[in-house]
Write a protein that holds these residues in place. Sequence first.
Motif, PDB file in Angstrom:
ATOM      1  N   THR A   1       0.821  -1.209   0.000  1.00 43.99           N
ATOM      2  CA  THR A   1       0.000   0.000   0.000  1.00 43.99           C
ATOM      3  C   THR A   1       0.860   1.267   0.000  1.00 43.99           C
ATOM      4  O   THR A   1       0.342   2.369  -0.131  1.00 43.99           O
ATOM      5  N   GLY A   2       2.176   1.105   0.177  1.00 40.21           N
ATOM      6  CA  GLY A   2       3.053   2.265   0.244  1.00 40.21           C
ATOM      7  C   GLY A   2       3.315   2.723   1.666  1.00 40.21           C
ATOM      8  O   GLY A   2       4.166   3.554   1.913  1.00 40.21           O
ATOM      9  N   HIS A   3       2.577   2.161   2.640  1.00 42.33           N
ATOM     10  CA  HIS A   3       2.785   2.540   4.036  1.00 42.33           C
ATOM     11  C   HIS A   3       4.058   1.901   4.579  1.00 42.33           C
ATOM     12  O   HIS A   3       4.383   0.777   4.227  1.00 42.33           O
ATOM     13  N   THR A   4       4.736   2.633   5.426  1.00 39.75           N
ATOM     14  CA  THR A   4       5.924   2.087   6.068  1.00 39.75           C
ATOM     15  C   THR A   4       5.541   1.598   7.458  1.00 39.75           C
ATOM     16  O   THR A   4       4.939   2.336   8.230  1.00 39.75           O
ATOM     17  N   VAL A   5       5.841   0.340   7.742  1.00 39.87           N
ATOM     18  CA  VAL A   5       5.471  -0.202   9.053  1.00 39.87           C
ATOM     19  C   VAL A   5       6.689  -0.842   9.701  1.00 39.87           C
ATOM     20  O   VAL A   5       7.610  -1.286   9.015  1.00 39.87           O
ATOM     21  N   GLY A   6       6.693  -0.867  11.024  1.00 36.77           N
ATOM     22  CA  GLY A   6       7.761  -1.529  11.757  1.00 36.77           C
ATOM     23  C   GLY A   6       7.297  -2.920  12.154  1.00 36.77           C
ATOM     24  O   GLY A   6       6.197  -3.077  12.642  1.00 36.77           O
ATOM     25  N   ARG A   7       8.127  -3.922  11.877  1.00 35.16           N
ATOM     26  CA  ARG A   7       7.758  -5.284  12.261  1.00 35.16           C
ATOM     27  C   ARG A   7       8.756  -5.807  13.279  1.00 35.16           C
ATOM     28  O   ARG A   7       9.964  -5.723  13.063  1.00 35.16           O
ATOM     29  N   GLU A   8       8.237  -6.365  14.340  1.00 27.70           N
ATOM     30  CA  GLU A   8       9.119  -6.967  15.335  1.00 27.70           C
ATOM     31  C   GLU A   8       9.604  -8.318  14.833  1.00 27.70           C
ATOM     32  O   GLU A   8       8.834  -9.059  14.234  1.00 27.70           O
ATOM     33  N   THR A   9      10.838  -8.623  15.154  1.00 28.21           N
ATOM     34  CA  THR A   9      11.315  -9.983  14.906  1.00 28.21           C
ATOM     35  C   THR A   9      10.955 -10.828  16.117  1.00 28.21           C
ATOM     36  O   THR A   9      11.422 -10.566  17.222  1.00 28.21           O
ATOM     37  N   ILE A  10      10.106 -11.831  15.887  1.00 29.60           N
ATOM     38  CA  ILE A  10       9.665 -12.692  16.987  1.00 29.60           C
ATOM     39  C   ILE A  10      10.654 -13.848  17.170  1.00 29.60           C
ATOM     40  O   ILE A  10      11.064 -14.167  18.276  1.00 29.60           O
ATOM     41  N   LEU A  11      11.006 -14.463  16.043  1.00 23.93           N
ATOM     42  CA  LEU A  11      11.877 -15.639  16.095  1.00 23.93           C
ATOM     43  C   LEU A  11      12.967 -15.474  15.048  1.00 23.93           C
ATOM     44  O   LEU A  11      12.686 -15.086  13.915  1.00 23.93           O
ATOM     45  N   ALA A  12      14.199 -15.769  15.450  1.00 28.46           N
ATOM     46  CA  ALA A  12      15.312 -15.690  14.494  1.00 28.46           C
ATOM     47  C   ALA A  12      16.227 -16.885  14.698  1.00 28.46           C
ATOM     48  O   ALA A  12      16.811 -17.048  15.768  1.00 28.46           O
ATOM     49  N   ALA A  13      16.302 -17.730  13.683  1.00 33.68           N
ATOM     50  CA  ALA A  13      17.216 -18.883  13.723  1.00 33.68           C
ATOM     51  C   ALA A  13      18.352 -18.592  12.759  1.00 33.68           C
ATOM     52  O   ALA A  13      18.112 -18.173  11.623  1.00 33.68           O
ATOM     53  N   ARG A  14      19.582 -18.776  13.238  1.00 31.97           N
ATOM     54  CA  ARG A  14      20.749 -18.488  12.397  1.00 31.97           C
ATOM     55  C   ARG A  14      21.648 -19.707  12.305  1.00 31.97           C
ATOM     56  O   ARG A  14      22.069 -20.249  13.329  1.00 31.97           O
ATOM     57  N   ASN A  15      21.913 -20.130  11.077  1.00 25.67           N
ATOM     58  CA  ASN A  15      22.860 -21.239  10.803  1.00 25.67           C
ATOM     59  C   ASN A  15      22.555 -22.477  11.635  1.00 25.67           C
ATOM     60  O   ASN A  15      23.475 -23.097  12.182  1.00 25.67           O
ATOM     61  N   VAL A  16      21.285 -22.831  11.721  1.00 24.67           N
ATOM     62  CA  VAL A  16      20.935 -23.988  12.563  1.00 24.67           C
ATOM     63  C   VAL A  16      21.237 -25.300  11.834  1.00 24.67           C
ATOM     64  O   VAL A  16      20.799 -25.525  10.707  1.00 24.67           O
ATOM     65  N   THR A  17      22.025 -26.132  12.509  1.00 19.72           N
ATOM     66  CA  THR A  17      22.362 -27.463  11.997  1.00 19.72           C
ATOM     67  C   THR A  17      22.041 -28.489  13.068  1.00 19.72           C
ATOM     68  O   THR A  17      22.303 -28.262  14.249  1.00 19.72           O
ATOM     69  N   MET A  18      21.412 -29.605  12.650  1.00 17.68           N
ATOM     70  CA  MET A  18      21.133 -30.696  13.589  1.00 17.68           C
ATOM     71  C   MET A  18      21.580 -32.006  12.957  1.00 17.68           C
ATOM     72  O   MET A  18      21.087 -32.402  11.901  1.00 17.68           O
TER      73      MET A  18
END
Length: 276
Positions: free
Chosen positions: A10-27
Amino acid sequence: MSTETVVEPTGHTVGRETILAARNVTMRFGGLVAVDNVDFTVHSGEIVGLIGPNGAGKTTFFNCLTGLYKPTSGEVRFMGEVLPPKPREVVVAGMARTFQNIRLFPNMTALENVMVGRYCRTSSMAFTSILHGPKFRREEAETRERAAELLEYVGMKGQGGHLARNLPYGDQRRLEVARALATDPKLLLLDEPTAGMNPQETRQAEELIFKIRDSGLAIVVIEHDMRFIFNLCDRVLCLVRGKTLIEGTAAEVQSDPRVIEAYIGSPENEEGGAHA
Ligand SMILES: Nc1ncnc2c1ncn2[C@@H]1O[C@H](COP(=O)(O)OP(=O)(O)OP(=O)(O)O)[C@@H](O)[C@H]1O
Ligand SMILES: [Mg+2]
C-alpha cells in the motif's frame, strides 16, 4: 528485540518486530545431517509456512526452534533472547506448538487437556498441590473457565466432557491447538495441523489459523497440503534434505519449478515424492 522497517504494497511504512530468528541452525544425528545450516525469521503478525518432501527435516527444525532439541550448531533467538535450556521455559517465554503425532492425554477429558496447558501460567502448581486452599480453588476455577472459552474458540463448544481418546481425529487436532493457546503464546507452531482432516475440516482449520493470527500471534505451520499452505501463508520456506531450497512469498515459492521438482522427484532425487 529488533524491529525492521518494511514498505507494504500500500506504500505505508510499518515496523515489524522480529519474533523468532534462527541463524545457521544445523542438527546432526550421527552421520545424518537432518537440518543443514538453515536461517529462518518470523515477524509479528506473520503466518510462515515450512514445506518440503518427507524426511526433509521440517519436524527436526521445529524441534530445534522450540527447544526440544539443542541444535548441533547455530542459534535460535525468541523475542531477542537465546532460547532457555528447558522446553518448559520456552513455553513460559511464549512459544507453543502442536505435534505431528498428536500428543494428548487420552484418558483425560478435552477440558482437562486444555487446563493442563494453562498450568504453566498459574502459580499454585495445580497438579501437585496438596493444600487445596482458597488461592488454589480460585485459580482452578479461572483455569477451568479459560479452558472452556478456548474450546469454544476452536469450535469445540460443549465437547469438554469427552475423553480425548474418544474424539474424532479432527477434534483431537483442534484440541491440541486449544491446549497450545492455553499457554498464552506469542508464537504458535503447528506441525501438520490438517493431516487426516477432510476438506471441510481443513477449511475450518484455515479459518481458525487466520483468526489466531488476527488476535495478534505469529504462526509457523508445516503442511504437505500445498493449496492450504499457499492460501494461508505470507511467506514460505522450502527445505530439501535439511537445506533451504527457497524462501520467499507464497507466490514466489508456489511458482518456483524447483519446488515442484523437489516434491515429484527428479532423476537425481529418486527418493523424492511426498503426499503433497
Ligand atoms: N531422533 C532422530 N534420530 C535420528 N534420525 C532422525 C531423528 N529424527 C529425525 N531423524 C531423521 O532426520 C531426517 C528428517 O526427519 P524429519 O522428521 O525432521 O522430516 P520431516 O521433514 O518432518 O518429514 P515428514 O514430512 O515425513 O514429517 C529423516 O531422515 C529422519 O529419519
Ligand atoms: Mg515431520
